[in-house]
Write an enzyme that holds these catalytic residues in place. Sequence first.
Site, PDB file in Angstrom:
ATOM      1  N   LYS A  92      13.950  33.497  32.605  1.00  0.00           N
ATOM      2  CA  LYS A  92      13.871  32.221  31.902  1.00  0.00           C
ATOM      3  C   LYS A  92      12.690  31.442  32.410  1.00  0.00           C
ATOM      4  O   LYS A  92      12.379  31.457  33.592  1.00  0.00           O
ATOM      5  CB  LYS A  92      15.149  31.420  32.128  1.00  0.00           C
ATOM      6  CG  LYS A  92      16.311  31.956  31.327  1.00  0.00           C
ATOM      7  CD  LYS A  92      17.422  30.943  31.236  1.00  0.00           C
ATOM      8  CE  LYS A  92      18.458  31.403  30.226  1.00  0.00           C
ATOM      9  NZ  LYS A  92      19.646  30.596  30.228  1.00  0.00           N
TER      10      LYS A  92
ATOM     11  N   HIS B  28      37.739  33.845  15.579  1.00  0.00           N
ATOM     12  CA  HIS B  28      36.627  33.081  16.158  1.00  0.00           C
ATOM     13  C   HIS B  28      37.078  31.785  16.835  1.00  0.00           C
ATOM     14  O   HIS B  28      36.456  31.323  17.780  1.00  0.00           O
ATOM     15  CB  HIS B  28      35.577  32.767  15.085  1.00  0.00           C
ATOM     16  CG  HIS B  28      34.368  32.080  15.629  1.00  0.00           C
ATOM     17  ND1 HIS B  28      33.352  32.755  16.256  1.00  0.00           N
ATOM     18  CD2 HIS B  28      34.026  30.764  15.695  1.00  0.00           C
ATOM     19  CE1 HIS B  28      32.427  31.897  16.666  1.00  0.00           C
ATOM     20  NE2 HIS B  28      32.817  30.677  16.340  1.00  0.00           N
TER      21      HIS B  28
ATOM     22  N   HIS C 242      33.089  32.087  20.946  1.00  0.00           N
ATOM     23  CA  HIS C 242      34.171  33.030  20.659  1.00  0.00           C
ATOM     24  C   HIS C 242      34.840  33.484  21.972  1.00  0.00           C
ATOM     25  O   HIS C 242      34.144  33.873  22.917  1.00  0.00           O
ATOM     26  CB  HIS C 242      33.569  34.222  19.924  1.00  0.00           C
ATOM     27  CG  HIS C 242      34.566  35.111  19.273  1.00  0.00           C
ATOM     28  ND1 HIS C 242      34.528  35.400  17.927  1.00  0.00           N
ATOM     29  CD2 HIS C 242      35.628  35.776  19.767  1.00  0.00           C
ATOM     30  CE1 HIS C 242      35.528  36.224  17.634  1.00  0.00           C
ATOM     31  NE2 HIS C 242      36.207  36.471  18.746  1.00  0.00           N
TER      32      HIS C 242
ATOM     33  N   HIS D 179      36.088  35.034  25.065  1.00  0.00           N
ATOM     34  CA  HIS D 179      35.770  36.281  25.766  1.00  0.00           C
ATOM     35  C   HIS D 179      35.833  36.048  27.269  1.00  0.00           C
ATOM     36  O   HIS D 179      35.711  34.926  27.739  1.00  0.00           O
ATOM     37  CB  HIS D 179      34.365  36.781  25.384  1.00  0.00           C
ATOM     38  CG  HIS D 179      33.239  35.904  25.856  1.00  0.00           C
ATOM     39  ND1 HIS D 179      32.918  34.711  25.256  1.00  0.00           N
ATOM     40  CD2 HIS D 179      32.378  36.032  26.899  1.00  0.00           C
ATOM     41  CE1 HIS D 179      31.905  34.146  25.886  1.00  0.00           C
ATOM     42  NE2 HIS D 179      31.541  34.922  26.900  1.00  0.00           N
TER      43      HIS D 179
ATOM     44  N   CYS E 109      51.761  37.881  55.366  1.00  0.00           N
ATOM     45  CA  CYS E 109      50.695  37.594  54.405  1.00  0.00           C
ATOM     46  C   CYS E 109      50.623  36.082  54.202  1.00  0.00           C
ATOM     47  O   CYS E 109      51.621  35.431  53.925  1.00  0.00           O
ATOM     48  CB  CYS E 109      51.001  38.309  53.092  1.00  0.00           C
ATOM     49  SG  CYS E 109      50.094  37.654  51.681  1.00  0.00           S
TER      50      CYS E 109
END
Length: 332
Positions: free
Chosen positions: A22, A112, A163, A165, A195
């Site tokens: 970029k 979408h 969308h 993802h 733990c």
Amino acid sequence: MPELRKDPITNRWVIIATERAKRPMDFAKSGEEMKSAFCPFDYGNEYTTPPEIMAFRPPDTEPNSPGWWIRVVPNKFPALDPSSRIERYGHGMYDAMMGFGYHEIVIETPDHNATIATMEDRQVEEVVWAYKARYNALAKIPDLKYILIFKNHKRDAGASLAHAHSQIIATPIIPKRVQEEMSGAQMYFQYKERCVFCDIIYQERMESTRIVEESDRFIAINPYASRFPFETWVLPKNHSHDFGKINEKEVQEFSQLMRRSLLRIHKALENPPYNFMLHTSPTTGEGNRFYHWHLEIVPRLTKVAGFEWGSGFYINPTPPEDAAKFLRGVEL
Ligand code: ZN
């Protein structure tokens, strides 16, 4: 070719992602919401992503065609490159290695406008099954040491497409954040032979003030020392270091509690940008007694500023007790 460079002072690795190169002007437009004129994750646009690695789709449909309900593809602009060699080299006093690794996208739905918070539970389960399948497939690849599943929701949390993802990045080194959690958990275990995450769950159930919700096998809490307002963790109640071993019942309950936690955040904070990160043990197998996998959800309500960058301290204006009470009260 991407390159991994190590900071010689802190030993933190940085990915110099040359494929995503970029220039100064490319950074100027932050804050602008994404326009949805063309979406590569919609039905009919499958040809615009790299060929799918895996998809849940009816058997009578072709790969890279519509009909799927979950689709996993390589990132078109990967931070790391699977075809790279694994080679370490020096550069004077500095250490570097070639940017070997995997960077995949899990397209969570063909719809979408859907988000995990508002999806059917059944669809969220399919997302988690895809995580598990890719996790276990990547875990078999020699030289990969860590697989991070994460999500950026909305532009202010780092998403470049609207969308729904999530992403999977598999690296040949164990990330510093995970390393810190691992060594802290290991020290606690050496001292107490228990733990630390199991102990946290026990403590939280005793006090119950920071619990958002719990089911038979999972619990959602706002951690005692939350870094961010409404930071929420989802943990399996039974000790388990390896997300890759999640079984059918656990997939169901985990999906449900993840979705419900995100829906609480969605409703309480008006669909804020957020990140989530799934922390599990490295694929090298260490940590089975002392590490405990979990999901960290961080709504992006405050900006990390000078003090945080300079000190590693976080200033959290919302006590987790108040945040948990608020989230508990959200009507689903
Ligand atoms: Zn545990």
